[in-house]
Design a protein around this motif. Structure first.
Motif, PDB file in Angstrom:
ATOM      1  N   ARG A  70       0.855  -1.187   0.000  1.00  0.00           N
ATOM      2  CA  ARG A  70       0.000   0.000   0.000  1.00  0.00           C
ATOM      3  C   ARG A  70       0.886   1.230   0.000  1.00  0.00           C
ATOM      4  O   ARG A  70       2.053   1.185   0.418  1.00  0.00           O
ATOM      5  N   LYS A  71       0.347   2.326  -0.476  1.00  0.00           N
ATOM      6  CA  LYS A  71       1.004   3.616  -0.398  1.00  0.00           C
ATOM      7  C   LYS A  71      -0.052   4.630   0.005  1.00  0.00           C
ATOM      8  O   LYS A  71      -1.082   4.765  -0.678  1.00  0.00           O
ATOM      9  N   VAL A  72       0.187   5.265   1.137  1.00  0.00           N
ATOM     10  CA  VAL A  72      -0.806   6.170   1.697  1.00  0.00           C
ATOM     11  C   VAL A  72      -1.208   7.220   0.669  1.00  0.00           C
ATOM     12  O   VAL A  72      -0.365   7.855   0.035  1.00  0.00           O
ATOM     13  N   GLY A  73      -2.519   7.345   0.494  1.00  0.00           N
ATOM     14  CA  GLY A  73      -3.052   8.324  -0.449  1.00  0.00           C
ATOM     15  C   GLY A  73      -3.061   7.870  -1.890  1.00  0.00           C
ATOM     16  O   GLY A  73      -3.543   8.604  -2.763  1.00  0.00           O
ATOM     17  N   GLU A  74      -2.539   6.649  -2.159  1.00  0.00           N
ATOM     18  CA  GLU A  74      -2.454   6.205  -3.548  1.00  0.00           C
ATOM     19  C   GLU A  74      -3.150   4.865  -3.805  1.00  0.00           C
ATOM     20  O   GLU A  74      -3.996   4.773  -4.688  1.00  0.00           O
ATOM     21  N   PHE A  75      -2.792   3.796  -3.064  1.00  0.00           N
ATOM     22  CA  PHE A  75      -3.379   2.507  -3.394  1.00  0.00           C
ATOM     23  C   PHE A  75      -3.243   1.516  -2.238  1.00  0.00           C
ATOM     24  O   PHE A  75      -2.424   1.679  -1.334  1.00  0.00           O
ATOM     25  N   PHE A  76      -4.072   0.469  -2.306  1.00  0.00           N
ATOM     26  CA  PHE A  76      -3.940  -0.757  -1.508  1.00  0.00           C
ATOM     27  C   PHE A  76      -3.973  -1.924  -2.488  1.00  0.00           C
ATOM     28  O   PHE A  76      -4.809  -1.943  -3.401  1.00  0.00           O
ATOM     29  N   HIS A  77      -3.101  -2.887  -2.300  1.00  0.00           N
ATOM     30  CA  HIS A  77      -2.968  -4.001  -3.237  1.00  0.00           C
ATOM     31  C   HIS A  77      -3.005  -5.318  -2.471  1.00  0.00           C
ATOM     32  O   HIS A  77      -2.244  -5.517  -1.518  1.00  0.00           O
ATOM     33  N   HIS A  78      -3.904  -6.223  -2.896  1.00  0.00           N
ATOM     34  CA  HIS A  78      -4.059  -7.516  -2.228  1.00  0.00           C
ATOM     35  C   HIS A  78      -4.093  -8.648  -3.250  1.00  0.00           C
ATOM     36  O   HIS A  78      -4.417  -8.419  -4.429  1.00  0.00           O
ATOM     37  N   GLU A  79      -3.788  -9.842  -2.774  1.00  0.00           N
ATOM     38  CA  GLU A  79      -3.811 -11.041  -3.610  1.00  0.00           C
ATOM     39  C   GLU A  79      -4.730 -12.058  -2.951  1.00  0.00           C
ATOM     40  O   GLU A  79      -4.761 -12.181  -1.723  1.00  0.00           O
ATOM     41  N   ARG A  80      -5.479 -12.800  -3.746  1.00  0.00           N
ATOM     42  CA  ARG A  80      -6.468 -13.705  -3.168  1.00  0.00           C
ATOM     43  C   ARG A  80      -5.810 -14.909  -2.486  1.00  0.00           C
ATOM     44  O   ARG A  80      -4.728 -15.356  -2.874  1.00  0.00           O
ATOM     45  N   VAL A  81      -6.499 -15.430  -1.474  1.00  0.00           N
ATOM     46  CA  VAL A  81      -6.102 -16.687  -0.854  1.00  0.00           C
ATOM     47  C   VAL A  81      -6.490 -17.812  -1.816  1.00  0.00           C
ATOM     48  O   VAL A  81      -7.602 -17.840  -2.343  1.00  0.00           O
ATOM     49  N   LEU A  82      -5.596 -18.729  -2.040  1.00  0.00           N
ATOM     50  CA  LEU A  82      -5.814 -19.749  -3.072  1.00  0.00           C
ATOM     51  C   LEU A  82      -6.912 -20.729  -2.710  1.00  0.00           C
ATOM     52  O   LEU A  82      -7.656 -21.195  -3.568  1.00  0.00           O
ATOM     53  N   ASP A  83      -7.029 -21.073  -1.429  1.00  0.00           N
ATOM     54  CA  ASP A  83      -8.051 -22.041  -1.018  1.00  0.00           C
ATOM     55  C   ASP A  83      -8.576 -21.621   0.347  1.00  0.00           C
ATOM     56  O   ASP A  83      -8.332 -22.275   1.351  1.00  0.00           O
ATOM     57  N   HIS A  84      -9.317 -20.515   0.363  1.00  0.00           N
ATOM     58  CA  HIS A  84      -9.819 -19.964   1.622  1.00  0.00           C
ATOM     59  C   HIS A  84     -10.841 -20.906   2.250  1.00  0.00           C
ATOM     60  O   HIS A  84     -11.585 -21.584   1.533  1.00  0.00           O
TER      61      HIS A  84
END
Length: 243
Positions: A204-218
């Motif tokens: 993440r970068k404050v004021g710009e973005f949040f980036h996540h990746e999915r759990v493969l087998d939640h």
């Protein structure tokens, strides 16, 4: 002469795939952009969906459903709430379960502890509305860990809305006490957050973005997109143009 029976065409299974492996969303930039699930409001939960809650809430019907808590309820006094947890719900990192960490009743106690700020055994100055959460949850003397998967909140006053505040409408999301201790406390958790939700944190970068990746087998639901990229954009016209 009997009419011939129609011959059914062979069926083929269709696998739905996203148009793009990354789901991009543009939202307004909120004032607070934490990576930990500090109890202060509803905004950060949407930015950090790596966290899981005791109770889920259907966004279409507004009905509650069990999430980490397999069952839960309120006693007749309106103060006492009990939670029976699912066994073996993992905390995830880098798309897979992290070590042998699973959600336990101690993590509920730990999460409540963070909510009340300096009063708790894990003091933090980053939580918001500590007095409000203290009014609803009380302090450590009000929390009972019956066993690893059974927790009781002996509330200090009548509160019929505990289910609401512990649902995924809010940021009272379960955090790992083991991970907190392993990474050296608050600063370590902020830099390397883990949760039991269906996404894992990338950056993440404050004021710009949040980036996540999915759990493969939640354990509960695996997202249909491989990545979630939340772009923080202040101007409404710009968000519309991006859409």
């Amino acid at each position: 002469t009997a009419a011939p029976k129609p011959t059914a065409a062979p069926t083929t299974e269709v696998h739905m795939v996203p148009v793009s492996p990354r789901l991009m969303v543009a939202v307004s930039s909120p004032r607070e952009q934490f990576t930990m699930a500090y109890m202060h409001g509803q905004t950060s939960q949407k930015l950090m969906p790596i966290y899981e809650h005791l109770i889920g809430r259907n966004v279409m019907t507004n009905l509650e459903f069990p999430q980490i808590a397999e069952s839960y309820g309120m006693e007749a006094d309106g103060k006492t709430w009990w939670f029976k947890l699912r066994k073996g719900v993992p905390y995830y990192k880098d798309q897979v379960p992290h070590k042998d960490y699973t959600v336990t009743a101690n993590d509920i106690k730990f999460t409540f502890d963070l909510s009340i700020g300096d009063r708790g055994n894990y003091p933090t100055k980053s939580t918001r509305s500590a007095a409000t959460w203290n009014k609803w949850f009380g302090g450590p003397e009000n929390w009972e860990v019956v066993d690893e998967h059974h927790f009781i909140l002996h509330g200090p006053r009548v509160n019929l809305d505990i289910g609401w505040f512990l649902s995924d409408e809010w940021q009272v999301a379960m955090q790992s006490e083991k991970h907190w201790n392993a990474v050296g406390g608050e600063e370590g958790y902020v830099a390397d957050p883990i949760g039991a939700g269906p996404w894992t944190f990338i950056d993440r970068k404050v004021g710009e973005f949040f980036h996540h990746e999915r759990v493969l087998d939640h354990y509960r639901v695996t997202p249909g997109f491989h990545e979630l990229y939340i772009q923080l954009v202040k101007e409404r016209a710009t968000r519309l143009a991006m859409l």
